[in-house]
Enzyme design. Structure first.
Site, short mmCIF file in Angstrom:
data_model
loop_
_atom_site.label_atom_id
_atom_site.label_comp_id
_atom_site.label_asym_id
_atom_site.label_seq_id
_atom_site.Cartn_x
_atom_site.Cartn_y
_atom_site.Cartn_z
N MET A 7 0.82 -1.20 0.00
CA MET A 7 0.00 0.00 0.00
C MET A 7 0.86 1.26 0.00
O MET A 7 0.46 2.29 -0.50
CB MET A 7 -0.92 0.02 1.24
CG MET A 7 -1.84 -1.18 1.36
SD MET A 7 -2.99 -1.27 -0.02
CE MET A 7 -4.03 -2.61 0.52
N LEU A 20 -6.51 6.31 0.06
CA LEU A 20 -6.80 5.06 0.75
C LEU A 20 -8.28 4.91 1.05
O LEU A 20 -8.88 3.85 0.81
CB LEU A 20 -5.97 5.02 2.03
CG LEU A 20 -6.03 3.77 2.91
CD1 LEU A 20 -4.69 3.56 3.61
CD2 LEU A 20 -7.12 3.86 3.96
N LEU A 69 -10.59 -1.78 -0.76
CA LEU A 69 -10.10 -1.83 0.62
C LEU A 69 -11.26 -1.80 1.61
O LEU A 69 -11.30 -2.58 2.56
CB LEU A 69 -9.15 -0.67 0.89
CG LEU A 69 -8.55 -0.58 2.29
CD1 LEU A 69 -7.69 -1.81 2.59
CD2 LEU A 69 -7.73 0.68 2.45
N ARG A 76 0.74 1.18 -3.78
CA ARG A 76 -0.64 1.42 -4.16
C ARG A 76 -1.02 2.91 -4.11
O ARG A 76 -1.69 3.41 -5.00
CB ARG A 76 -1.55 0.62 -3.22
CG ARG A 76 -3.02 0.60 -3.58
CD ARG A 76 -3.28 -0.28 -4.80
NE ARG A 76 -4.69 -0.31 -5.09
CZ ARG A 76 -5.58 -1.11 -4.50
NH1 ARG A 76 -5.17 -1.94 -3.57
NH2 ARG A 76 -6.84 -1.08 -4.84
N TYR A 77 -0.61 3.60 -3.05
CA TYR A 77 -1.06 4.98 -2.85
C TYR A 77 0.09 5.98 -2.80
O TYR A 77 -0.10 7.12 -2.40
CB TYR A 77 -1.86 5.10 -1.54
CG TYR A 77 -2.95 4.07 -1.40
CD1 TYR A 77 -4.01 4.00 -2.29
CD2 TYR A 77 -2.91 3.15 -0.36
CE1 TYR A 77 -5.00 3.04 -2.16
CE2 TYR A 77 -3.90 2.19 -0.22
CZ TYR A 77 -4.94 2.14 -1.12
OH TYR A 77 -5.92 1.20 -0.97
N HIS A 130 -3.06 -6.48 11.47
CA HIS A 130 -3.93 -5.43 10.94
C HIS A 130 -5.35 -5.96 10.83
O HIS A 130 -5.58 -7.08 10.36
CB HIS A 130 -3.43 -4.99 9.56
CG HIS A 130 -3.92 -3.63 9.16
ND1 HIS A 130 -5.26 -3.33 8.98
CD2 HIS A 130 -3.25 -2.48 8.91
CE1 HIS A 130 -5.38 -2.06 8.63
NE2 HIS A 130 -4.17 -1.52 8.58
N ASP A 143 9.11 -1.97 10.02
CA ASP A 143 8.65 -0.89 10.89
C ASP A 143 8.05 0.25 10.08
O ASP A 143 8.61 0.66 9.05
CB ASP A 143 9.81 -0.36 11.73
CG ASP A 143 10.05 -1.19 12.98
OD1 ASP A 143 9.05 -1.61 13.61
OD2 ASP A 143 11.23 -1.41 13.32
N GLU A 182 2.40 1.98 11.93
CA GLU A 182 1.53 1.08 12.68
C GLU A 182 2.28 0.26 13.73
O GLU A 182 1.66 -0.34 14.61
CB GLU A 182 0.77 0.17 11.71
CG GLU A 182 -0.30 0.95 10.96
CD GLU A 182 -0.82 0.23 9.73
OE1 GLU A 182 -2.04 0.18 9.56
OE2 GLU A 182 0.01 -0.26 8.94
N GLU A 218 1.50 3.33 16.63
CA GLU A 218 0.32 2.65 17.19
C GLU A 218 0.69 1.74 18.36
O GLU A 218 -0.03 1.67 19.35
CB GLU A 218 -0.41 1.85 16.11
CG GLU A 218 -1.25 2.70 15.17
CD GLU A 218 -2.16 1.82 14.33
OE1 GLU A 218 -2.69 0.80 14.84
OE2 GLU A 218 -2.36 2.16 13.15
#
Length: 366
Positions: A12, A28, A34, A99-100, A198, A275, A278, A282
């Site tokens: 992504m 996204l 998604l 992807r983004y 995730h 890494d 997230e 997070e």
């Protein structure tokens, strides 16, 4: 010199820089492969605008976006090892298709053509397959092939999942051992292992997405490899948007464990291979702060695979075995989820083995 064999690492991506956060989140949240939101075209830009300032601060706190850098280093190390493991398909070159963010799928395909690539392996950087991650990344790759007019330029195969590959399992077990080593020797057997993955929208799961099964299968294999007495649980993180997602959440899990008297926890991010925000924010910042407030006395995170030697070796062995097999994809790949309504899913364009090409190469989600 032989034509290079390409390993296309699909992900992504992350924001290209701190000023790109809002654009990234908008892209996204607009992606219906998604997640599917009510009034998505109107709601997604609003959600991106609201979440961008906080996300920008989080990225800044951990030193900015990291994912692309790790992917490049993993790819470079992987192909060096792969040249030794599979000389018949050497030389190998890694390419990123994000992807983004940059490099985009189309830019990568054009670069591959310019480099003289004819044989290519598409390898989503998600060990466990989900239609929202691996599946949607592959769908975007095939759309890119059509957009660039390169349908017949490359012979493709797909490494669609590797969640139980022995080398991957061994590399993950090595990170858990490294994490446990940070606890006092007398306490290690009493550390609870919390495998965090995730999360996914429940609408996707209810269509038969294999992701939950493959996460739990990875965890079981890792625990078998470890052969330790520690208790363990599985939880899910990174929920986005106002729709139901797979649980239990990692935050709720830590608070529940604290209420049960658990005082020492090692978080293992089982679905992430490097890494990024997230793990670094997070888990290391937000979750650790909440855990301390809930009463967990000691919480740590097992190191991410990144470019640890065991993980680099695993990547090379996984690709080498795939190339040797001559297969277009795993046996699971051509079978759609039982509730799937996406005509593009399970495609392999111009396949090394034939029989996968879709008759609707530019199909979109219905």
């Amino acid at each position: 010199m032989a034509d290079p064999t390409a390993v296309v690492m699909l992900s992504m991506g992350e924001p290209n820089d701190l000023d790109d956060v809002r654009r990234y989140f908008s892209a996204l949240l607009m992606d219906r492969e998604l997640m599917q939101l009510p009034m998505q075209k109107r709601l997604s830009p609003l959600m991106a605008r609201m979440s961008a300032p906080g996300a920008r601060r989080q990225h800044a706190e951990v030193g900015g976006p990291r994912l692309k850098g790790w992917l490049e280093r993993q790819g470079e190390a992987m192909v060096r090892a792969l040249d030794d493991l599979s000389p018949a398909t050497a030389p190998h070159r890694h390419y990123l298709a994000l992807r983004y963010s940059d490099p985009s799928t189309d830019a990568t395909l054009r670069r591959m053509k310019a480099d003289g690539v004819r044989r290519a392996v598409a390898m989503p950087q998600f060990p466990q397959f989900s239609c929202t991650t691996s599946g949607s990344s592959l769908n975007e790759l095939w759309r890119g092939v059509e957009r660039t007019g390169l349908h017949s330029a490359f012979t493709w195969s797909v490494l669609d999942r590797w969640y139980r590959h022995p080398a991957y399992v061994a590399s993950m077990a090595e990170t858990v051992r490294a994490g446990l080593a940070d606890f006092d020797a007398g306490d290690r057997d009493r550390v609870l292992l919390l495998f965090s993955a995730h999360s996914m929208p429940m609408k996707v799961i209810n269509k038969g997405d294999p992701y939950p099964h493959e996460i739990h299968a990875s965890v079981d294999a890792i625990m078998d490899e470890l052969d330790v007495p520690n208790a363990y649980r599985v939880s899910f993180q990174s929920k986005v948007g106002p729709v139901p997602w797979l649980g239990p959440s990692t935050i709720a899990a830590v608070e529940k464990l604290a209420g049960q008297g658990v005082t020492k926890v090692l978080v293992v991010c089982v679905a992430f291979t490097s890494d990024h925000i997230e793990t670094l924010y997070e888990i290391d910042v937000d979750l650790f702060r909440r855990a301390e407030a809930a009463g967990i006395r000691e919480i740590r995170r097992a190191p991410a695979p990144n470019v640890r030697p065991a993980f680099v070796t695993a990547l090379a062995e996984i690709v080498a075995g795939h190339l040797k097999s001559g297969e277009a994809a795993s046996a699971q790949y051509p079978v759609q989820c039982l509730g799937c309504d996406n005509a593009l899913c399970r495609t392999v364009v111009h396949s090394v083995a034939g029989g996968y090409d879709t008759t609707e190469p530019t199909a979109t989600l219905r």
